[in-house]
Enzyme design. Structure first.
Site, short mmCIF file in Angstrom:
data_model
loop_
_atom_site.label_atom_id
_atom_site.label_comp_id
_atom_site.label_asym_id
_atom_site.label_seq_id
_atom_site.Cartn_x
_atom_site.Cartn_y
_atom_site.Cartn_z
N ASP A 287 26.28 -48.81 17.85
CA ASP A 287 24.82 -48.75 18.03
C ASP A 287 24.38 -50.12 18.53
O ASP A 287 24.86 -51.14 18.03
CB ASP A 287 24.12 -48.40 16.70
CG ASP A 287 22.69 -47.91 16.93
OD1 ASP A 287 21.93 -48.59 17.66
OD2 ASP A 287 22.33 -46.86 16.38
N SER B 91 9.86 -48.38 11.22
CA SER B 91 9.62 -46.94 11.44
C SER B 91 10.90 -46.11 11.35
O SER B 91 10.86 -44.88 11.37
CB SER B 91 8.99 -46.72 12.82
OG SER B 91 9.89 -47.11 13.85
N ASN B 92 12.06 -46.77 11.24
CA ASN B 92 13.34 -46.05 11.09
C ASN B 92 13.58 -45.60 9.64
O ASN B 92 14.40 -44.72 9.37
CB ASN B 92 14.53 -46.94 11.47
CG ASN B 92 14.54 -47.43 12.90
OD1 ASN B 92 15.08 -48.49 13.18
ND2 ASN B 92 13.92 -46.70 13.81
N ARG C 8 14.18 -42.20 7.35
CA ARG C 8 15.37 -41.35 7.47
C ARG C 8 16.67 -42.15 7.54
O ARG C 8 17.74 -41.64 7.27
CB ARG C 8 15.26 -40.45 8.71
CG ARG C 8 15.14 -41.24 10.01
CD ARG C 8 14.49 -40.45 11.12
NE ARG C 8 14.49 -41.21 12.38
CZ ARG C 8 13.66 -42.19 12.67
NH1 ARG C 8 12.76 -42.58 11.80
NH2 ARG C 8 13.74 -42.82 13.82
N ASP D 131 19.99 -40.27 20.27
CA ASP D 131 18.61 -39.75 20.27
C ASP D 131 18.08 -39.52 21.68
O ASP D 131 16.88 -39.34 21.86
CB ASP D 131 17.69 -40.71 19.50
CG ASP D 131 17.61 -42.08 20.17
OD1 ASP D 131 18.31 -42.31 21.17
OD2 ASP D 131 16.84 -42.92 19.67
N CYS E 134 11.74 -34.97 24.71
CA CYS E 134 10.63 -35.72 24.12
C CYS E 134 11.20 -37.04 23.59
O CYS E 134 12.18 -37.04 22.85
CB CYS E 134 10.04 -34.90 22.98
SG CYS E 134 8.78 -35.74 22.04
N CYS F 138 29.18 -27.00 36.64
CA CYS F 138 28.76 -28.18 35.85
C CYS F 138 29.49 -29.42 36.38
O CYS F 138 30.74 -29.43 36.43
CB CYS F 138 29.07 -27.98 34.38
SG CYS F 138 28.82 -29.48 33.38
N CYS G 101 32.20 -30.86 33.56
CA CYS G 101 33.41 -30.25 33.02
C CYS G 101 34.13 -29.30 33.98
O CYS G 101 35.23 -28.84 33.67
CB CYS G 101 33.09 -29.50 31.72
SG CYS G 101 32.03 -28.06 31.91
ZN LIG Z 1 29.86 -28.76 31.41
#
Ligand SMILES: [Zn+2]
Length: 238
Positions: A54, A61-62, A65, A122, A173, A230, A233
């Site tokens: 990370d 605000s973290n 959770r 996220d 979002c 895709c 893959c």
């Molecule tokens: Zn794929």
């Protein structure tokens, strides 16, 4: 291995399964709400080695959770904070903490040796980067996402079912509201999938999306198809 410590799960996993956890190396990318919960359950279950990635430092605000970071100040990175958390839960576990992003060579080098990687990210841009890396290395990924009262979990196994590029929407979002306990449910499901991947026990959500709405107590899952052409893959399969 301390058999007494794991005596309530060995009847389910067997000695072999417990040893598989002990021998495994698990990567967690993202140490927010999902990562804090998944990491806690995997460390206490006896996973032997972690790579924690990370690039962020905790913000106030973290903390609704991301309980792992409640005991440290803003000057300690999330990766270092999570490493200290693992040491307090299970001193037998080895931890490599990388304060950096997936573009960094440190993260890539360390994650390359993992048996499974948890997508606790996220945002979809980073998820697709992890998706490409894991497909190339043929490393299974346990994907999860959480938003408001909802969450989802799916496992990507290179060359078998759909990848994240097949299923993720193009829009998302940013910084959605999240209930901490919902991140707890989804992170726990993610840890359970990782345990099943490592031990080979149970049915894994490969190509099967589990969608959870805690506000209505709804748990639904359905099979997803690969997206024709895709870019992530197709070359692995066609
Ligand atoms: Zn794929």
């Amino acid at each position: 291995m301390n058999a007494r410590r794991y005596s309530r799960q060995i009847p389910l996993l067997g000695e072999e399964g417990q040893q598989a956890l002990r021998s495994s190396r698990v990567g967690l990318v993202g140490l927010g709400g999902l990562g804090c919960n998944a990491l806690t359950h995997l460390a206490t279950a006896g996973v032997g080695s972690f790579v924690l990635v990370d690039h962020q430092f905790p913000e106030e605000s973290n903390l609704n959770r991301q309980f792992v970071h409640c005991l440290v100040g803003p000057s300690v990175s999330k990766a270092d904070s999570a490493a200290a958390w693992v040491a307090s839960l299970n001193p037998d576990a080895e931890v490599v903490a990388v304060t950096g992003s997936l573009e960094g060579t440190d993260a890539v080098e360390m994650l390359r040796g993992c048996d499974v990687i948890l997508d606790c990210l996220d945002n979809n841009e980073s998820r697709l980067r992890l998706n490409s890396f894991a497909l190339e290395g043929r490393i299974p990924v346990v994907h999860a996402a959480v938003q408001e009262w909802h969450g989802q979990v799916m496992v990507v196994d290179a060359g078998v079912g759909p990848c994240l590029g097949c299923i993720l929407p193009s829009h998302e979002c940013s910084s959605p509201p999240v209930i901490g306990s919902v991140a707890g449910v989804i992170g726990s499901l993610q840890a359970s999938e990782a345990i099943k991947v490592i031990t080979g026990i149970g049915e894994v959500l490969i190509g099967r999306l589990l969608s959870v709405d805690i506000s209505r107590n709804s748990y639904q899952s359905w099979d997803l198809e690969r997206k024709p052409g895709c870019p992530h893959c197709s070359s692995l399969i066609e």
